[in-house]
Design a protein around this motif. Structure first.
Motif, PDB file in Angstrom:
ATOM      1  N   LYS A 163       0.858  -1.182   0.000  1.00  0.00           N
ATOM      2  CA  LYS A 163       0.000   0.000   0.000  1.00  0.00           C
ATOM      3  C   LYS A 163       0.894   1.232   0.000  1.00  0.00           C
ATOM      4  O   LYS A 163       2.055   1.186   0.418  1.00  0.00           O
ATOM      5  CB  LYS A 163      -0.915   0.005   1.219  1.00  0.00           C
ATOM      6  CG  LYS A 163      -1.876  -1.181   1.261  1.00  0.00           C
ATOM      7  CD  LYS A 163      -3.280  -0.740   1.532  1.00  0.00           C
ATOM      8  CE  LYS A 163      -4.233  -1.943   1.461  1.00  0.00           C
ATOM      9  NZ  LYS A 163      -5.602  -1.529   1.221  1.00  0.00           N
ATOM     10  N   PRO A 187      -3.994   1.125  -2.637  1.00  0.00           N
ATOM     11  CA  PRO A 187      -3.317   0.022  -3.318  1.00  0.00           C
ATOM     12  C   PRO A 187      -2.315   0.519  -4.354  1.00  0.00           C
ATOM     13  O   PRO A 187      -2.563   1.498  -5.061  1.00  0.00           O
ATOM     14  CB  PRO A 187      -4.465  -0.727  -4.007  1.00  0.00           C
ATOM     15  CG  PRO A 187      -5.700  -0.316  -3.281  1.00  0.00           C
ATOM     16  CD  PRO A 187      -5.453   1.087  -2.829  1.00  0.00           C
ATOM     17  N   THR A 242      -7.737   1.894  -6.207  1.00  0.00           N
ATOM     18  CA  THR A 242      -6.938   3.105  -5.987  1.00  0.00           C
ATOM     19  C   THR A 242      -7.673   4.331  -6.505  1.00  0.00           C
ATOM     20  O   THR A 242      -7.791   5.351  -5.813  1.00  0.00           O
ATOM     21  CB  THR A 242      -5.573   2.991  -6.688  1.00  0.00           C
ATOM     22  OG1 THR A 242      -4.977   1.731  -6.407  1.00  0.00           O
ATOM     23  CG2 THR A 242      -4.639   4.107  -6.247  1.00  0.00           C
ATOM     24  N   ARG A 279      -9.280  -5.095  -9.981  1.00  0.00           N
ATOM     25  CA  ARG A 279      -9.086  -4.903  -8.537  1.00  0.00           C
ATOM     26  C   ARG A 279      -7.944  -5.761  -7.996  1.00  0.00           C
ATOM     27  O   ARG A 279      -7.804  -5.894  -6.773  1.00  0.00           O
ATOM     28  CB  ARG A 279     -10.385  -5.232  -7.794  1.00  0.00           C
ATOM     29  CG  ARG A 279     -11.566  -4.347  -8.178  1.00  0.00           C
ATOM     30  CD  ARG A 279     -12.743  -4.615  -7.264  1.00  0.00           C
ATOM     31  NE  ARG A 279     -12.436  -4.239  -5.885  1.00  0.00           N
ATOM     32  CZ  ARG A 279     -13.165  -4.613  -4.837  1.00  0.00           C
ATOM     33  NH1 ARG A 279     -14.237  -5.370  -5.016  1.00  0.00           N
ATOM     34  NH2 ARG A 279     -12.828  -4.241  -3.627  1.00  0.00           N
ATOM     35  N   ASN A 309      -4.864  -6.565  -6.365  1.00  0.00           N
ATOM     36  CA  ASN A 309      -3.988  -5.735  -5.536  1.00  0.00           C
ATOM     37  C   ASN A 309      -2.634  -6.385  -5.261  1.00  0.00           C
ATOM     38  O   ASN A 309      -1.871  -5.915  -4.413  1.00  0.00           O
ATOM     39  CB  ASN A 309      -4.678  -5.386  -4.206  1.00  0.00           C
ATOM     40  CG  ASN A 309      -4.854  -6.604  -3.314  1.00  0.00           C
ATOM     41  OD1 ASN A 309      -4.733  -7.739  -3.760  1.00  0.00           O
ATOM     42  ND2 ASN A 309      -5.159  -6.377  -2.048  1.00  0.00           N
TER      43      ASN A 309
END
Length: 367
Positions: free
Chosen positions: A85, A94, A101, A179, A181
């Motif tokens: 992060k 992220p 983000t 998404r 991450n």
């Protein structure tokens, strides 16, 4: 008489030593000026029993099955995704930049990869062939994300403005339209179950391999008989800096152990715009250790001096030209093989170092 004298006990030296000793049944001596094997991947248990990487975090990831299978001979694995992060505008967001983000940073509600790509397309600059690191990022995510996530982090890491760094420096930083991450998307992502040092001990466990630590090879080169040298150190040092010194970045670390189970939600948090360190790592997230104590490490980037460790070659055209002078000298030597990040003046991930060492064994040594 040794068949090979190998300078350096990091990945390059250890892999080549193992291949020569096991596959060719030849005798090898490894010489390293440090007091341990493993190079920059060396890890150890600190006074609180926490497994820490002495020279900064080494997260293993690769798409190369050959590399993964090779190392799997010497370690069990703890499968683990590297999650990072970044602290931006008071929030932990992220990185790589992805759908979450954008939504969290700007209060948007993008729901599909198509919408995220459309957003990137609306803000990125029309730069067909980026000429430097700044243009590389601007051509992907535009000015605001560049300023928030990349510009100051790069300045801290290199003390060079992104517009004066090669495009390759930031070209390897991914962005995502979904998404996902995970910092890496490689097929194999894991950590040696018992640490890197334990893995290196297994790699070098062969009666054909001798190891000499706390020793500068130049002090013993005329005392140990050998046929061929494999050199994994800094190439400019090998030639006594005859053309001048190649510049490097080094790292400085501050370790702190706290009476808490965890202090961070993930193993790494980057700080592009705040403080003078670049990131904080909390080791237990990656190692899986169970303890009511935890160790964190703050990382600072600095220009390497004669007495500091060399971590990152500085990717600028004038440095590359200087390296090429040394490489031309190296090419003239038939009894010395150069291999590794310092010898090649090139940033390699761990799997790339292993792959290159295996290639050099097959093409230059075994052949």
């Amino acid at each position: 008489m040794f068949d090979y004298l190998i300078v350096g006990a990091g990945f390059s030296g250890a892999v080549l030593a193992e291949r020569i000793a096991n596959e060719l049944n030849k005798k090898v001596i490894i010489v390293d000026k440090r007091n341990h094997i493993g190079g920059n991947a060396y890890d150890y248990y600190n006074e609180y029993g926490i497994l820490v990487h002495k020279y900064g975090p080494h997260w293993f990831h690769t798409n190369e099955k050959k590399v993964f299978d090779y190392l799997s001979q010497f370690t069990e694995w703890r499968y683990h995704y590297h999650i990072v992060k970044t602290y931006v505008d008071g929030s932990l967001l992220p990185i790589p930049i992805n759908m979450d983000t954008i939504n969290e940073l700007y209060g948007m509600n993008l729901t599909s990869p198509k919408e995220v790509q459309a957003y990137f397309d609306s803000v990125k600059l029309d730069i067909k062939v980026p000429q430097n690191s700044e243009e590389s990022v601007l051509s992907q995510v535009g000015e605001d994300l560049y300023n928030k996530f990349f510009k100051n982090y790069t300045l801290k890491q290199w003390e060079i403005h992104p517009k004066d760094l090669a495009a390759s420096v930031t070209a390897r930083i991914p962005t995502r339209v979904n998404r996902d991450n995970r910092y890496f998307t490689d097929k194999y992502q894991c950590m040696p179950k018992h640490g890197y040092t334990a893995m290196f001990n297994n790699i070098l466990n062969n009666p054909n391999i001798s190891i000499l630590l706390n020793t500068d090879y130049k002090n013993i080169i005329n005392e140990i008989p050998y046929k061929t040298m494999i050199y994994t150190g800094a190439i400019d040092s090998f030639f006594d800096y005859k053309f001048g010194k190649l510049p490097y970045r080094t790292l400085r670390f501050e370790h702190e152990t706290l009476e808490k189970t965890f202090v961070q939600p993930v193993q790494q948090i980057n700080y592009p715009n705040d403080y003078d360190f670049t990131r904080i790592v909390e080791w237990k997230h990656a190692t899986g250790q169970q303890s009511n104590m935890t160790t964190i490490t703050r990382e600072f980037s600095e220009l390497a001096t004669d007495s500091s460790e060399k971590y990152y070659p500085i990717p600028r055209e004038d440095n590359q030209r200087l390296f090429e002078k040394y490489r031309d000298e190296a090419d003239k030597l038939e009894s010395v093989i150069f291999c590794g990040r310092l010898a090649d003046y090139k940033y390699y991930n761990m799997d790339q170092v292993v792959a290159r060492a295996l290639m050099i064994f097959d093409k230059k040594i075994k052949a």
